[in-house]
Design a protein around this motif. Sequence first.
Motif, PDB file in Angstrom:
ATOM      1  N   LYS A   1      -2.707  12.413   3.704  1.00  0.00           N
ATOM      2  CA  LYS A   1      -1.982  12.900   4.872  1.00  0.00           C
ATOM      3  C   LYS A   1      -0.582  13.398   4.522  1.00  0.00           C
ATOM      4  O   LYS A   1       0.012  14.150   5.300  1.00  0.00           O
ATOM      5  CB  LYS A   1      -1.877  11.778   5.918  1.00  0.00           C
ATOM      6  CG  LYS A   1      -3.203  11.321   6.514  1.00  0.00           C
ATOM      7  CD  LYS A   1      -2.989  10.086   7.373  1.00  0.00           C
ATOM      8  CE  LYS A   1      -4.312   9.522   7.867  1.00  0.00           C
ATOM      9  NZ  LYS A   1      -4.110   8.253   8.628  1.00  0.00           N
TER      10      LYS A   1
ATOM     11  N   ASP B   1      -5.632   7.245   1.907  1.00  0.00           N
ATOM     12  CA  ASP B   1      -5.545   7.911   3.213  1.00  0.00           C
ATOM     13  C   ASP B   1      -4.123   8.406   3.457  1.00  0.00           C
ATOM     14  O   ASP B   1      -3.917   9.523   3.947  1.00  0.00           O
ATOM     15  CB  ASP B   1      -5.969   6.955   4.333  1.00  0.00           C
ATOM     16  CG  ASP B   1      -7.475   6.728   4.374  1.00  0.00           C
ATOM     17  OD1 ASP B   1      -8.211   7.445   3.658  1.00  0.00           O
ATOM     18  OD2 ASP B   1      -7.910   5.820   5.111  1.00  0.00           O
ATOM     19  N   ASN B   2      -3.145   7.594   3.136  1.00  0.00           N
ATOM     20  CA  ASN B   2      -1.750   7.990   3.337  1.00  0.00           C
ATOM     21  C   ASN B   2      -1.353   9.130   2.405  1.00  0.00           C
ATOM     22  O   ASN B   2      -0.588  10.024   2.790  1.00  0.00           O
ATOM     23  CB  ASN B   2      -0.822   6.793   3.133  1.00  0.00           C
ATOM     24  CG  ASN B   2      -0.887   5.797   4.276  1.00  0.00           C
ATOM     25  OD1 ASN B   2      -1.309   6.139   5.382  1.00  0.00           O
ATOM     26  ND2 ASN B   2      -0.480   4.565   4.037  1.00  0.00           N
TER      27      ASN B   2
ATOM     28  N   GLU C   1      -9.667  -2.418   0.978  1.00  0.00           N
ATOM     29  CA  GLU C   1      -8.928  -1.997   2.174  1.00  0.00           C
ATOM     30  C   GLU C   1      -7.571  -1.427   1.765  1.00  0.00           C
ATOM     31  O   GLU C   1      -7.114  -0.419   2.331  1.00  0.00           O
ATOM     32  CB  GLU C   1      -8.746  -3.171   3.136  1.00  0.00           C
ATOM     33  CG  GLU C   1     -10.014  -3.651   3.794  1.00  0.00           C
ATOM     34  CD  GLU C   1      -9.753  -4.775   4.788  1.00  0.00           C
ATOM     35  OE1 GLU C   1      -8.571  -4.957   5.183  1.00  0.00           O
ATOM     36  OE2 GLU C   1     -10.707  -5.473   5.166  1.00  0.00           O
ATOM     37  N   CYS C   2      -6.949  -2.064   0.794  1.00  0.00           N
ATOM     38  CA  CYS C   2      -5.626  -1.615   0.349  1.00  0.00           C
ATOM     39  C   CYS C   2      -5.690  -0.232  -0.286  1.00  0.00           C
ATOM     40  O   CYS C   2      -4.861   0.635   0.015  1.00  0.00           O
ATOM     41  CB  CYS C   2      -5.039  -2.617  -0.640  1.00  0.00           C
ATOM     42  SG  CYS C   2      -4.625  -4.215   0.097  1.00  0.00           S
TER      43      CYS C   2
ATOM     44  N   GLU D   1       0.841  -1.186   0.000  1.00  0.00           N
ATOM     45  CA  GLU D   1       0.000   0.000   0.000  1.00  0.00           C
ATOM     46  C   GLU D   1       0.882   1.244   0.000  1.00  0.00           C
ATOM     47  O   GLU D   1       1.948   1.271   0.641  1.00  0.00           O
ATOM     48  CB  GLU D   1      -0.918   0.007   1.230  1.00  0.00           C
ATOM     49  CG  GLU D   1      -1.997  -1.054   1.226  1.00  0.00           C
ATOM     50  CD  GLU D   1      -1.494  -2.444   1.622  1.00  0.00           C
ATOM     51  OE1 GLU D   1      -0.330  -2.556   2.070  1.00  0.00           O
ATOM     52  OE2 GLU D   1      -2.268  -3.409   1.461  1.00  0.00           O
TER      53      GLU D   1
ATOM     54  N   ARG E   1      -4.498  -8.158   1.350  1.00  0.00           N
ATOM     55  CA  ARG E   1      -5.760  -7.937   2.045  1.00  0.00           C
ATOM     56  C   ARG E   1      -6.823  -7.625   1.000  1.00  0.00           C
ATOM     57  O   ARG E   1      -6.503  -7.475  -0.183  1.00  0.00           O
ATOM     58  CB  ARG E   1      -5.618  -6.775   3.036  1.00  0.00           C
ATOM     59  CG  ARG E   1      -4.594  -7.026   4.120  1.00  0.00           C
ATOM     60  CD  ARG E   1      -4.555  -5.897   5.128  1.00  0.00           C
ATOM     61  NE  ARG E   1      -4.020  -4.659   4.566  1.00  0.00           N
ATOM     62  CZ  ARG E   1      -4.671  -3.506   4.531  1.00  0.00           C
ATOM     63  NH1 ARG E   1      -5.910  -3.428   4.992  1.00  0.00           N
ATOM     64  NH2 ARG E   1      -4.109  -2.423   4.023  1.00  0.00           N
TER      65      ARG E   1
ATOM     66  N   LYS F   1      -7.904   1.997   0.188  1.00  0.00           N
ATOM     67  CA  LYS F   1      -8.258   2.982   1.222  1.00  0.00           C
ATOM     68  C   LYS F   1      -7.005   3.406   1.984  1.00  0.00           C
ATOM     69  O   LYS F   1      -6.789   4.606   2.218  1.00  0.00           O
ATOM     70  CB  LYS F   1      -9.285   2.419   2.204  1.00  0.00           C
ATOM     71  CG  LYS F   1      -9.702   3.436   3.278  1.00  0.00           C
ATOM     72  CD  LYS F   1     -10.685   2.849   4.271  1.00  0.00           C
ATOM     73  CE  LYS F   1     -11.207   3.942   5.213  1.00  0.00           C
ATOM     74  NZ  LYS F   1     -10.127   4.647   5.960  1.00  0.00           N
ATOM     75  N   THR F   2      -6.180   2.437   2.351  1.00  0.00           N
ATOM     76  CA  THR F   2      -4.934   2.763   3.045  1.00  0.00           C
ATOM     77  C   THR F   2      -4.074   3.681   2.183  1.00  0.00           C
ATOM     78  O   THR F   2      -3.514   4.670   2.668  1.00  0.00           O
ATOM     79  CB  THR F   2      -4.156   1.479   3.368  1.00  0.00           C
ATOM     80  OG1 THR F   2      -4.913   0.676   4.274  1.00  0.00           O
ATOM     81  CG2 THR F   2      -2.807   1.808   4.005  1.00  0.00           C
ATOM     82  N   SER F   3      -3.990   3.376   0.896  1.00  0.00           N
ATOM     83  CA  SER F   3      -3.157   4.167  -0.010  1.00  0.00           C
ATOM     84  C   SER F   3      -3.643   5.597  -0.114  1.00  0.00           C
ATOM     85  O   SER F   3      -2.860   6.544   0.031  1.00  0.00           O
ATOM     86  CB  SER F   3      -3.122   3.516  -1.399  1.00  0.00           C
ATOM     87  OG  SER F   3      -2.386   2.315  -1.372  1.00  0.00           O
TER      88      SER F   3
ATOM     89  N   CYS G   1      -2.753  -7.757  -3.942  1.00  0.00           N
ATOM     90  CA  CYS G   1      -3.104  -7.305  -2.589  1.00  0.00           C
ATOM     91  C   CYS G   1      -3.173  -8.501  -1.645  1.00  0.00           C
ATOM     92  O   CYS G   1      -3.782  -9.518  -1.975  1.00  0.00           O
ATOM     93  CB  CYS G   1      -4.466  -6.604  -2.603  1.00  0.00           C
ATOM     94  SG  CYS G   1      -4.556  -5.143  -3.659  1.00  0.00           S
TER      95      CYS G   1
ATOM     96  N   THR H   1       3.440   2.720   2.855  1.00  0.00           N
ATOM     97  CA  THR H   1       3.835   1.688   3.820  1.00  0.00           C
ATOM     98  C   THR H   1       5.140   1.008   3.427  1.00  0.00           C
ATOM     99  O   THR H   1       5.649   0.174   4.176  1.00  0.00           O
ATOM    100  CB  THR H   1       2.751   0.598   3.953  1.00  0.00           C
ATOM    101  OG1 THR H   1       2.669  -0.152   2.721  1.00  0.00           O
ATOM    102  CG2 THR H   1       1.395   1.206   4.267  1.00  0.00           C
TER     103      THR H   1
END
Length: 290
Positions: free
Chosen positions: A286, A282-283, A275-276, A239, A271, A278-280, A269, A242
């Motif tokens: 930020k 979101d990061n 979900e993957c 992701e 997971r 979304k993590t990407s 992926c 990470t």
Amino acid sequence: MNRRNFIQASLGIGALSAVGLEALAATQAKSVGLQLYTVRDDIQKQGIERVLEQVAKLGYKQVENFSYNQGKFFGKTPAEYNKILKDNGLKAVSGHYTTGRSTKFGMGDGLTRNWEKAVEDAAAIGQKYVVLAYLVDDERSAEDYKQLFGILTKSSETAKKSGLTLGYHNHDFEFTQKVDGEKPYDLLLKNTPVVMEMDLYWVEKAGEKPAEYFAKYPGRFPLWHVKDMAKTPQQEFAEVGTGSIDFADLFKHAKQAGLKQYFVEQDVCKRPPMECIKTSIDNIQKAKWG
């Protein structure tokens, strides 16, 4: 499955300081795209309508298509697919295609088969780019590459007639292979007019430095695949945010590269794909880059 099997908020505004508001505005201004190949299994199970709805809710604004064939995107006519995109506030900026000359992919539509129709349909849904996604292993001989230069030049001219730009998406073999003593990637840059969609993961996986290409061929890289590399000996896909790829440093060269749009992609992926991605995103939201 990997790319080689290609075809087959709640924020309390009142409590935010002026600095916080500026940070929020910057976050909201980010225009993050997604290569839909990442969620191909979900598309197969749930259908493109449900998947695009989820993608949009995660905050993605643009998508990059794959799977165009016989005049349809994910089994939908251009008009049907365009409506699904608009209903979810999404834009299909780009799309992936094959050459159409490999027997391993069933000779589907591509640069050498029904290309004019493919380009017309891409323009109809608002795409700006049509991208050659992958060269199958039976089309990587020295002679294949030399023929490809002509195919790309001709296909680029066809794309331009509909207001589109032809691009090329890399993997690692374009750097590890040699044709007449040169890397195929360098030969593509020298011998064709296409722009490049740089897959940052695969460039680094091959031991190359993206920034060196940006400096040597400024403005030639309007599209990027933002894909991270796990901090493991296997260097598997991860992701965004990470892994080990220094996106903050790479994005310092965005202007020189000519970057117009980037897409999150994760070929495999561990997971659930949703979900993957979304993590990407979101990061990315930020991060100070992007």
